[in-house]
Design a protein around this motif. Structure first.
Motif, mmCIF file in Angstrom:
data_model
loop_
_atom_site.group_PDB
_atom_site.id
_atom_site.type_symbol
_atom_site.label_atom_id
_atom_site.label_comp_id
_atom_site.label_asym_id
_atom_site.label_seq_id
_atom_site.Cartn_x
_atom_site.Cartn_y
_atom_site.Cartn_z
ATOM 1 N N GLU A 1 0.795 -1.404 0.122
ATOM 2 C CA GLU A 1 0.045 0.133 -0.089
ATOM 3 C C GLU A 1 0.773 1.342 0.118
ATOM 4 O O GLU A 1 0.389 2.278 -0.655
ATOM 5 C CB GLU A 1 -0.968 0.161 1.168
ATOM 6 N N LEU A 2 2.051 1.028 0.565
ATOM 7 C CA LEU A 2 2.873 2.349 0.834
ATOM 8 C C LEU A 2 2.136 3.464 1.403
ATOM 9 O O LEU A 2 2.401 4.329 1.151
ATOM 10 C CB LEU A 2 3.483 3.029 -0.619
ATOM 11 N N HIS A 3 1.338 3.155 2.509
ATOM 12 C CA HIS A 3 0.558 4.098 3.225
ATOM 13 C C HIS A 3 -0.036 3.397 4.367
ATOM 14 O O HIS A 3 -0.711 2.379 4.354
ATOM 15 C CB HIS A 3 -0.707 4.472 2.342
ATOM 16 N N PHE B 1 11.488 0.896 5.798
ATOM 17 C CA PHE B 1 10.806 1.910 5.183
ATOM 18 C C PHE B 1 11.623 3.311 5.300
ATOM 19 O O PHE B 1 12.078 3.539 6.515
ATOM 20 C CB PHE B 1 9.482 1.862 5.626
ATOM 21 N N GLU B 2 11.520 3.969 4.335
ATOM 22 C CA GLU B 2 11.624 5.696 4.626
ATOM 23 C C GLU B 2 10.406 6.206 4.937
ATOM 24 O O GLU B 2 9.404 6.123 4.021
ATOM 25 C CB GLU B 2 12.493 6.008 3.413
ATOM 26 N N ARG B 3 10.170 7.097 5.710
ATOM 27 C CA ARG B 3 9.038 7.945 6.200
ATOM 28 C C ARG B 3 9.036 9.467 6.201
ATOM 29 O O ARG B 3 10.324 9.802 6.503
ATOM 30 C CB ARG B 3 8.397 7.377 7.534
ATOM 31 N N SER B 4 8.005 9.893 5.487
ATOM 32 C CA SER B 4 7.844 11.606 5.732
ATOM 33 C C SER B 4 6.308 11.707 6.076
ATOM 34 O O SER B 4 5.864 10.579 6.283
ATOM 35 C CB SER B 4 8.210 12.035 4.432
ATOM 36 N N VAL C 1 5.585 7.180 2.011
ATOM 37 C CA VAL C 1 6.265 5.823 2.642
ATOM 38 C C VAL C 1 7.053 5.252 1.603
ATOM 39 O O VAL C 1 6.458 4.885 0.365
ATOM 40 C CB VAL C 1 5.214 4.947 3.320
ATOM 41 N N ARG C 2 8.159 4.958 1.795
ATOM 42 C CA ARG C 2 9.109 4.186 0.719
ATOM 43 C C ARG C 2 9.662 3.182 1.443
ATOM 44 O O ARG C 2 9.959 3.211 2.343
ATOM 45 C CB ARG C 2 10.184 5.036 -0.088
ATOM 46 N N LEU C 3 9.830 1.868 0.500
ATOM 47 C CA LEU C 3 10.647 0.752 0.767
ATOM 48 C C LEU C 3 12.092 1.143 0.683
ATOM 49 O O LEU C 3 12.674 1.775 -0.202
ATOM 50 C CB LEU C 3 10.461 -0.550 0.135
ATOM 51 N N THR C 4 12.924 0.696 1.856
ATOM 52 C CA THR C 4 14.384 1.103 1.460
ATOM 53 C C THR C 4 14.881 -0.286 0.522
ATOM 54 O O THR C 4 14.157 -1.099 0.189
ATOM 55 C CB THR C 4 15.130 0.864 2.938
ATOM 56 N N GLU C 5 16.142 0.077 0.276
ATOM 57 C CA GLU C 5 16.675 -1.288 -0.463
ATOM 58 C C GLU C 5 16.609 -2.421 0.187
ATOM 59 O O GLU C 5 16.166 -3.614 -0.587
ATOM 60 C CB GLU C 5 17.993 -0.982 -1.175
ATOM 61 N N THR C 6 16.977 -2.478 1.342
ATOM 62 C CA THR C 6 16.856 -3.530 2.548
ATOM 63 C C THR C 6 15.447 -3.928 2.473
ATOM 64 O O THR C 6 15.167 -5.252 2.275
ATOM 65 C CB THR C 6 17.415 -3.177 3.696
ATOM 66 N N GLY C 7 14.412 -3.123 2.468
ATOM 67 C CA GLY C 7 13.099 -3.380 2.390
ATOM 68 C C GLY C 7 12.627 -4.253 1.228
ATOM 69 O O GLY C 7 11.811 -5.150 1.500
ATOM 70 N N LYS C 8 13.107 -3.640 0.147
ATOM 71 C CA LYS C 8 12.796 -4.471 -1.036
ATOM 72 C C LYS C 8 13.181 -5.990 -1.258
ATOM 73 O O LYS C 8 12.343 -6.878 -1.558
ATOM 74 C CB LYS C 8 13.218 -3.923 -2.439
ATOM 75 N N LEU C 9 14.481 -6.350 -0.514
ATOM 76 C CA LEU C 9 14.967 -7.555 -0.433
ATOM 77 C C LEU C 9 13.965 -8.413 0.330
ATOM 78 O O LEU C 9 13.833 -9.597 0.230
ATOM 79 C CB LEU C 9 16.508 -7.538 -0.039
ATOM 80 N N PHE C 10 13.834 -7.677 1.482
ATOM 81 C CA PHE C 10 12.980 -8.569 2.626
ATOM 82 C C PHE C 10 11.364 -8.658 2.267
ATOM 83 O O PHE C 10 11.011 -10.063 2.647
ATOM 84 C CB PHE C 10 13.089 -7.616 4.023
ATOM 85 N N LEU C 11 11.214 -7.985 1.519
ATOM 86 C CA LEU C 11 9.703 -8.175 0.880
ATOM 87 C C LEU C 11 9.752 -9.477 0.313
ATOM 88 O O LEU C 11 8.563 -10.323 0.195
ATOM 89 C CB LEU C 11 9.165 -6.943 0.170
ATOM 90 N N GLN C 12 10.710 -9.778 -0.749
ATOM 91 C CA GLN C 12 10.496 -10.977 -1.425
ATOM 92 C C GLN C 12 10.508 -12.228 -0.448
ATOM 93 O O GLN C 12 10.035 -13.347 -0.598
ATOM 94 C CB GLN C 12 11.812 -11.347 -2.301
ATOM 95 N N ASP C 13 11.528 -12.069 0.568
ATOM 96 C CA ASP C 13 11.638 -13.190 1.709
ATOM 97 C C ASP C 13 10.510 -13.530 2.316
ATOM 98 O O ASP C 13 9.970 -14.488 2.924
ATOM 99 C CB ASP C 13 12.973 -13.267 2.494
#
Length: 300
Positions: A15-17, A48-51, A55-67
C-alpha cells in the motif's frame, strides 16, 4: 519475528500508506506502526523511509519483501499440508499383500480407486506372506495388510499389539492337477481322493496361512499329505504341477494363471475355502488407514 508482523509489513509495502494498510488489515494505525518498528528492531535493519507525505521501501526492505512473501507462502502451504494430512489426503501408506492377492479383482479395484481418490498419497506395496505381514504390522513396518487367515498360535506368537481384521471375500480352494490326471475328469475333487498324491506346497517357513489350512483338510480326510516338493512362489508350484511333479491346492484366485498342461478343480469338502482379510492395528488413529479401509469395505 512473528508471522503477523510479516503480514503487516507486506500490507504496508504494497500500500505504501500506513492508514490504507491498517484499514486493509482491520487494525488501528498506531498498533500497525508499532508492529513495524518492532519488526525493524528484531531484524536490525530499516525497512521503510517515512515522511509526513510518503512511505517508501528501502533497498533492504525490497529484499526483505521477497523473503517475507516466500515465508508466508511456505507457512500457508505447511498449514494446508497438515490439514490434508489430517484428512488422509497426503503421506505414505505401506500396504502388504499375500502372493495370491493380486490375482483377485478386488485388489486391483481397491488400489486403482484409492489412487484416483487420493493421488497425492504414496502407496508402498510389499508382497509378504501372512505371518510376515502380522509381524510387520506389529512392528509398525506396515500400515495395512491383505492376508489369509492365520493360525491362532501363529497370530499370538510374536505379535505384541492386537490387530483388527475385516473380511473382504471368500475364495474356494482348488486342486491344481495335470490336465491328463484321472481326477481332472471330475467337476469337484474330494480331499480323500488326494491321499496317495504327491503334494507340491509352500514350505512351512514361508509363513503362509494356507499351509496349515491344507494340513487340516488332509487330516480331516484321514491322511497326512505326502509332500514331494516345496516352492515359495505360486507360479513355480503351478509350473511343477505341469511338469508332472505332483498336485497342489491353492486359492481359487489363481484360476487366472493359465498354464498349458494343468487344470483347476474345486475341492468338494466342507471348509475348503480361504478368506481374504484386511488387517490393521487395533486402536490406532490414522486418517490414511481409515480412508483406505473405508474404501476397501465399500467395494466388497
Amino acid at each position: 519475528m512473528e508471522l503477523r508482523h510479516l503480514k503487516y509489513f507486506i500490507a504496508v509495502a504494497e500500500e505504501l500508506h500506513f492508514t490504507r494498510a491498517a484499514e486493509r488489515l482491520h487494525i488501528g494505525q498506531p498498533p500497525l506502526s508499532h508492529a513495524i518498528q518492532m519488526l525493524e528492531a528484531d531484524i536490525g535493519a530499516q525497512l521503510f523511509e517515512r515522511s509526513k507525505r510518503w512511505v517508501r521501501l528501502t533497498e533492504t526492505g525490497k529484499l526483505f519483501l521477497q523473503d517475507a512473501r516466500h515465508i508466508l507462502a511456505l507457512s500457508e502451504q505447511a498449514s494446508e499440508n497438515a490439514r490434508r494430512g489430517q484428512r488422509g489426503e497426503t503421506g505414505e501408506l505401506r500396504i502388504g499383500f499375500t502372493f495370491s492377492t493380486p490375482f483377485t479383482p478386488l485388489f486391483a479395484a481397491v488400489i486403482n480407486s484409492y489412487r484416483e481418490q487420493y493421488p497425492d498419497v504414496t502407496l508402498s506395496l510389499r508382497e509378504m506372506a501372512t505371518n510376515k505381514q502380522l509381524e510387520a504390522l506389529s512392528q509398525h513396518h506396515l500400515d495395512v495388510g491383505f492376508i489369509r487367515p492365520p493360525e491362532g498360535g501363529e497370530l499370538a506368537r510374536g505379535v505384541s499389539s492386537p490387530l483388527r481384521f475385516r473380511k473382504l471375500r471368500e475364495d474356494p480352494l482348488v486342486a491344481v492337477l495335470p490336465s491328463t490326471h484321472v481326477l481332472a475328469k471330475k467337476k469337484k475333487v474330494p480331499m480323500k481322493d488326494l491321499a496317495q498324491e504327491p503334494f507340491i506346497m509352500y514350505p512351512p517357513s514361508a509363513g503362509t496361512g494356507i499351509y496349515p489350512h491344507i494340513l487340516r483338510l488332509c487330516h480331516a480326510a484321514g491322511f497326512a499329505p505326502k509332500i514331494a516338493q516345496e516352492a515359495n512362489d505360486a507360479s513355480t508350484i503351478i509350473g511343477l504341477v505341469a511338469a508332472g511333479c505332483g498336485i497342489s491346492i491353492l486359492p481359487g484366485s489363481f484360476y487366472t494363471i493359465h498354464f498349458d498342461g494343468i487344470c483347476y478343480r474345486p475341492i468338494a469338502d466342507a471348509g475348503a475355502t480361504t478368506s481374504l482379510l484386511l488387517a490393521q492395528r487395533k486402536g490406532e488413529v490414522s486418517p490414511l488407514v481409515e480412508a483406505f479401509v473405508k474404501l476397501a469395505g465399500g467395494l466388497v
